[in-house]
Motif scaffolding. Sequence first.
Motif, PDB file in Angstrom:
ATOM      1  N   GLU A 205      49.304  38.823 -12.357  1.00  0.00           N
ATOM      2  CA  GLU A 205      50.155  38.118 -13.745  1.00  0.00           C
ATOM      3  C   GLU A 205      50.691  37.481 -13.300  1.00  0.00           C
ATOM      4  OE1 GLU A 205      49.315  39.655 -17.835  1.00  0.00           O
ATOM      5  OE2 GLU A 205      47.415  40.115 -17.062  1.00  0.00           O
ATOM      6  N   ALA A 206      51.904  37.885 -13.083  1.00  0.00           N
ATOM      7  CA  ALA A 206      53.171  37.197 -13.215  1.00  0.00           C
ATOM      8  C   ALA A 206      53.172  36.257 -11.867  1.00  0.00           C
ATOM      9  CB  ALA A 206      54.712  37.853 -12.911  1.00  0.00           C
ATOM     10  N   MET A 207      52.489  37.100 -10.461  1.00  0.00           N
ATOM     11  CA  MET A 207      51.841  35.596  -9.326  1.00  0.00           C
ATOM     12  C   MET A 207      52.024  34.522  -9.874  1.00  0.00           C
ATOM     13  SD  MET A 207      51.665  39.355  -6.197  1.00  0.00           S
ATOM     14  CE  MET A 207      51.470  37.962  -4.814  1.00  0.00           C
ATOM     15  N   LEU A 209      50.997  32.667 -12.392  1.00  0.00           N
ATOM     16  CA  LEU A 209      52.245  32.261 -13.527  1.00  0.00           C
ATOM     17  C   LEU A 209      53.021  31.554 -12.611  1.00  0.00           C
ATOM     18  CD1 LEU A 209      52.471  34.146 -16.513  1.00  0.00           C
ATOM     19  CD2 LEU A 209      51.290  31.776 -16.578  1.00  0.00           C
ATOM     20  N   ARG A 210      53.474  32.105 -11.171  1.00  0.00           N
ATOM     21  CA  ARG A 210      54.999  31.639 -10.317  1.00  0.00           C
ATOM     22  C   ARG A 210      53.908  31.012  -9.340  1.00  0.00           C
ATOM     23  NH1 ARG A 210      56.651  35.481 -13.281  1.00  0.00           N
ATOM     24  NH2 ARG A 210      58.686  35.325 -13.211  1.00  0.00           N
ATOM     25  N   GLY A 211      52.865  30.397  -9.536  1.00  0.00           N
ATOM     26  CA  GLY A 211      51.840  29.576  -8.820  1.00  0.00           C
ATOM     27  C   GLY A 211      51.251  29.996  -6.642  1.00  0.00           C
ATOM     28  N   PHE A 212      51.509  31.695  -7.559  1.00  0.00           N
ATOM     29  CA  PHE A 212      51.219  32.825  -5.972  1.00  0.00           C
ATOM     30  C   PHE A 212      49.652  31.815  -5.430  1.00  0.00           C
ATOM     31  CE2 PHE A 212      49.154  35.845  -4.333  1.00  0.00           C
ATOM     32  CZ  PHE A 212      49.742  36.204  -2.730  1.00  0.00           C
ATOM     33  N   SER A 213      49.566  31.379  -4.272  1.00  0.00           N
ATOM     34  CA  SER A 213      48.421  30.155  -3.939  1.00  0.00           C
ATOM     35  C   SER A 213      47.219  31.881  -2.376  1.00  0.00           C
ATOM     36  CB  SER A 213      48.454  29.201  -3.188  1.00  0.00           C
ATOM     37  OG  SER A 213      49.652  29.743  -1.977  1.00  0.00           O
TER      38      SER A 213
END
Length: 254
Positions: A205-207, A209-213
């Motif tokens: 979830e943290a990834m 939220l940080r825009g992990f594509s």
Amino acid sequence: MFDEPFARGQSLLHAVDPRFRLVAAFALAVGLAVLRHAGAACLGLGFAALALVLSRPPAGAVLRRLAVNVFIAFLWLTVPLTMPGQALAAWGPFTFSREGLMLAFLVTLKSNAIVMFFLALVATMDSPTIGYALDRLRFPSKLVFLFLFTYRYLHVIAEEWRKLHVAARLRGFVPRTDRHTYRTLGNMIGMVFVHSFDRSARVYEAMILRGFSGRFRSVTAFRATARDAAFAAAASGCLLCLMAADWYMELYRG
């Protein structure tokens, strides 16, 4: 984090592009694995020892890694006694064959050479660098993710297990060979898996939220230089020498 003593250094091999080192290590390992003659394997062991010396590793760490020979010792105890061939000695129903002895010797040479090449070429990189190099070499992204996340969170899982073990000891838990011990250890292992699953969900979830594509971005840029080309030529020359030596010995024997 894991201790990586070989990655800390300033040798010639440390300066080579990680992509070249990975390809060379795998190519040399495959080349060594298919050798058929002990003479060619001895040559490969010499090349591997030279590469290891050039990487200037800590001696203590090298000796610990070469403890793989403890397992190879079992081959010396079993293969000559179970492989048919010319008998060198016999003790009752057991026959010590020449072919088995030569096979154990060949396996010892090749396994030690492969370990030395990986210590010199792969262990001289830290784990994140290996992952990024695999990604640049177009390895499957899921395989790269698995490698990097395993490296990142394996020590977290180990720390979670340590906490549970300390908590159990504080409550008077003493491991024995009884039902209570097995049930307690099973519960502890289950809690490790539950906590690991919860942490993985939070990390995912943290990834997001940080825009992990779906692709890692590294600040490390790999650029091939003349030094890398020279290394590739030297590694290719070593591989060709091994193949030529093995082919010559096979032709001479024939």
